[in-house]
Design an enzyme around this catalytic site. Sequence first.
Site, short mmCIF file in Angstrom:
data_model
loop_
_atom_site.label_atom_id
_atom_site.label_comp_id
_atom_site.label_asym_id
_atom_site.label_seq_id
_atom_site.Cartn_x
_atom_site.Cartn_y
_atom_site.Cartn_z
N ASP A 1 0.88 -1.16 0.00
CA ASP A 1 0.00 0.00 0.00
C ASP A 1 0.93 1.23 0.00
O ASP A 1 2.09 1.12 0.42
CB ASP A 1 -0.86 -0.04 1.26
N ASP B 1 0.01 5.18 0.65
CA ASP B 1 -0.20 6.18 1.70
C ASP B 1 -0.30 5.50 3.06
O ASP B 1 -1.15 4.64 3.26
CB ASP B 1 -1.51 6.95 1.46
N GLY C 1 -7.07 4.79 3.25
CA GLY C 1 -7.30 3.70 2.31
C GLY C 1 -8.62 3.77 1.55
O GLY C 1 -8.94 2.90 0.75
N ARG D 1 -11.14 8.55 -3.21
CA ARG D 1 -11.37 9.99 -3.13
C ARG D 1 -12.86 10.31 -2.99
O ARG D 1 -13.27 11.09 -2.13
CB ARG D 1 -10.79 10.68 -4.38
N SER E 1 -4.91 5.34 -4.44
CA SER E 1 -4.65 6.71 -4.91
C SER E 1 -4.50 6.80 -6.42
O SER E 1 -3.91 5.93 -7.05
CB SER E 1 -3.38 7.24 -4.25
N ARG E 2 -5.02 7.91 -6.97
CA ARG E 2 -4.81 8.19 -8.38
C ARG E 2 -3.56 9.03 -8.58
O ARG E 2 -3.21 9.41 -9.69
CB ARG E 2 -6.01 8.95 -8.94
N ASN E 3 -2.90 9.34 -7.46
CA ASN E 3 -1.67 10.14 -7.53
C ASN E 3 -0.43 9.30 -7.22
O ASN E 3 0.63 9.84 -6.93
CB ASN E 3 -1.77 11.30 -6.52
N ASP F 1 -1.75 -0.36 5.92
CA ASP F 1 -1.96 0.40 7.17
C ASP F 1 -3.44 0.64 7.45
O ASP F 1 -3.77 1.20 8.49
CB ASP F 1 -1.27 1.78 7.09
P1 B16 Z 1 -6.21 10.13 -4.21
P2 B16 Z 1 -3.59 4.14 -0.22
C1 B16 Z 1 -5.38 6.11 -0.36
O1 B16 Z 1 -4.11 5.60 -0.64
C2 B16 Z 1 -5.36 7.02 0.87
O2 B16 Z 1 -5.06 6.26 2.04
C3 B16 Z 1 -6.71 7.65 1.04
O3 B16 Z 1 -6.70 8.52 2.15
C4 B16 Z 1 -7.06 8.42 -0.25
O4 B16 Z 1 -8.37 8.97 -0.14
C5 B16 Z 1 -7.01 7.48 -1.45
O5 B16 Z 1 -5.73 6.89 -1.51
C6 B16 Z 1 -7.28 8.19 -2.76
O6 B16 Z 1 -6.23 9.07 -3.00
O7 B16 Z 1 -7.16 11.22 -3.86
O8 B16 Z 1 -4.77 10.53 -4.26
O9 B16 Z 1 -6.63 9.40 -5.46
O10 B16 Z 1 -3.53 4.14 1.28
O11 B16 Z 1 -4.56 3.13 -0.78
O12 B16 Z 1 -2.23 4.09 -0.86
MG MG Z 2 -2.83 3.28 3.16
#
Ligand code: B16
Ligand code: MG
Length: 212
Positions: A9, A11, A46, A49, A116-118, A170
């Site tokens: 994972d 974030d 996790g 968005r 995440s899309r980033n 996490d």
């Molecule tokens: P984004 P992970 C997740 O990443 C984050 O934990 C979560 O807080 C966030 O809303 C989600 O990605 C979407 O992220 O807005 O950047 O597309 O923990 O799955 O790596």
């Molecule tokens: Mg995470």
Amino acid sequence: MKYKGIIFDLDGVLVHTDKYHYLAWKQTADRLGIYFDEKINNKLRGVSRMASLEIILEGSTKKFSDGQKQKLAEEKNSVYRRYLEGLTQKDLGEGVLQTLEKLKAMGFKLAVGSSSRNAVLILKKTGIYGFFDAVSDGNNISKPKPDPEVFIKAAGMLGLMCGQCLVVEDAVSGVLAATAANMDCAAIGDAAKHKIATYNLESINQLTDIVS
Ligand code: B16
Ligand code: MG
């Protein structure tokens, strides 16, 4: 060795971006007059968005159209990406770089499995993109965690069966996703407190012992 691939994972495991998610969502919530604090932010761990936005909007009595929600999510993301521009290797979790180096040297295939899309931007900014043989993220899935799709796709990208992979997570939603994918899971941080994973880690440095 018990595993051939390790799916991380992003974030909360490799990089701590929670504070930037918090600051960006806080800006949107404040503008809408919605109460938002770190405890609510914890629930977004996790979570995709749009699902995160839905949780925040529970604090409002107003109804929002799909178009308005889309705009709010885009607005939050552009603030968030401005924070991400400032990311460096210093934003990696403690022991992350050394652990990735060791696992690579041990011959494991490494992937990222993130909502995440980033993800790619974060991996490049922190200088660890080159460690990964595959990136499965919010751009290639249709169902967010706790659905197992993101991890099943990551295993497929690595050319491995699900049972050959270990997930590192996490978030509770991520541990559930790994379990649903029939993968062992090493939980860290918040998820480790719930004792629902195969292994519960205090530090990412323990990972090399588990897999050797
Ligand atoms: P984004 P992970 C997740 O990443 C984050 O934990 C979560 O807080 C966030 O809303 C989600 O990605 C979407 O992220 O807005 O950047 O597309 O923990 O799955 O790596
Ligand atoms: Mg995470």
